[in-house]
Scaffold this motif. Sequence first.
Motif, mmCIF file in Angstrom:
data_model
loop_
_atom_site.group_PDB
_atom_site.id
_atom_site.type_symbol
_atom_site.label_atom_id
_atom_site.label_comp_id
_atom_site.label_asym_id
_atom_site.label_seq_id
_atom_site.Cartn_x
_atom_site.Cartn_y
_atom_site.Cartn_z
ATOM 1 N N GLU A 247 0.834 -1.192 0.000
ATOM 2 C CA GLU A 247 0.000 0.000 0.000
ATOM 3 C C GLU A 247 0.879 1.257 0.000
ATOM 4 O OE1 GLU A 247 -3.680 1.819 -0.099
ATOM 5 O OE2 GLU A 247 -3.260 -0.310 -0.130
ATOM 6 N N PRO A 248 0.708 2.157 -0.988
ATOM 7 C CA PRO A 248 1.536 3.361 -1.005
ATOM 8 C C PRO A 248 1.081 4.355 0.066
ATOM 9 C CG PRO A 248 -0.019 3.443 -2.793
ATOM 10 C CD PRO A 248 -0.184 2.093 -2.128
ATOM 11 N N ASP A 249 1.905 5.334 0.265
ATOM 12 C CA ASP A 249 1.611 6.380 1.222
ATOM 13 C C ASP A 249 0.322 7.101 0.808
ATOM 14 O OD1 ASP A 249 1.768 8.283 3.185
ATOM 15 O OD2 ASP A 249 3.454 9.353 2.303
ATOM 16 N N PRO A 250 -0.632 7.326 1.711
ATOM 17 C CA PRO A 250 -1.872 8.021 1.340
ATOM 18 C C PRO A 250 -1.636 9.440 0.836
ATOM 19 C CG PRO A 250 -2.080 7.035 3.521
ATOM 20 C CD PRO A 250 -0.669 6.834 3.084
ATOM 21 N N ARG A 251 -0.583 10.082 1.327
ATOM 22 C CA ARG A 251 -0.288 11.431 0.843
ATOM 23 C C ARG A 251 0.106 11.402 -0.636
ATOM 24 N NH1 ARG A 251 4.024 13.043 5.166
ATOM 25 N NH2 ARG A 251 4.444 10.856 4.765
ATOM 26 N N LEU A 252 0.812 10.360 -1.042
ATOM 27 C CA LEU A 252 1.190 10.222 -2.452
ATOM 28 C C LEU A 252 -0.053 10.063 -3.320
ATOM 29 C CD1 LEU A 252 3.374 9.888 -4.627
ATOM 30 C CD2 LEU A 252 3.381 7.449 -4.100
ATOM 31 N N ARG A 253 -0.992 9.266 -2.848
ATOM 32 C CA ARG A 253 -2.234 9.081 -3.602
ATOM 33 C C ARG A 253 -3.004 10.394 -3.684
ATOM 34 N NH1 ARG A 253 -5.210 4.318 -1.579
ATOM 35 N NH2 ARG A 253 -3.598 3.213 -2.713
ATOM 36 N N GLY B 94 -6.828 3.847 -5.784
ATOM 37 C CA GLY B 94 -5.510 3.231 -5.851
ATOM 38 C C GLY B 94 -5.467 1.982 -6.697
ATOM 39 N N THR B 95 -6.434 1.831 -7.585
ATOM 40 C CA THR B 95 -6.505 0.637 -8.422
ATOM 41 C C THR B 95 -5.289 0.505 -9.331
ATOM 42 O OG1 THR B 95 -8.903 0.876 -8.405
ATOM 43 C CG2 THR B 95 -7.975 -0.608 -10.039
#
Length: 128
Positions: free
Chosen positions: A5-11, A87-88
């Motif tokens: 799971e990437p960083d939510p801030r990046l998303r 985030g798909t």
Amino acid sequence: MTDPEPDPRLRTWRVALLAVILACFGSLGGMIFVAGALEAEFKALNMLALPAPTELCIGIARLLRTPFAALLCAAAGGAGLVVTARGTLDARAKPLTIILAVADFGLICFFALALYLPITRLDSALSR
């Protein structure tokens, strides 16, 4: 095996960047209505032999001014935002964003030049 799971801030930044790119596509949408106005002017001035890129832009603009095409473009933009927010496509987000930004810039430049060149030709012909 799933990707981490990437960083939510990046998303969040990716969604914001995609929204900016879609806003730029909106400016392209504005150019579509400008192309319609220029098409009417070209017909009024009896300019029937327009360059091929100008004819292409006017044809695309005519197609995209239909309600179905406008709805389809809005749905595609909204779906892109939802897919990015969920985030798909996280693994492919960076290259897809770069491709979309370059395509957006290229289309805006193409439309601007294709619509501007006949005007400059007309201006030079009138100044003679």
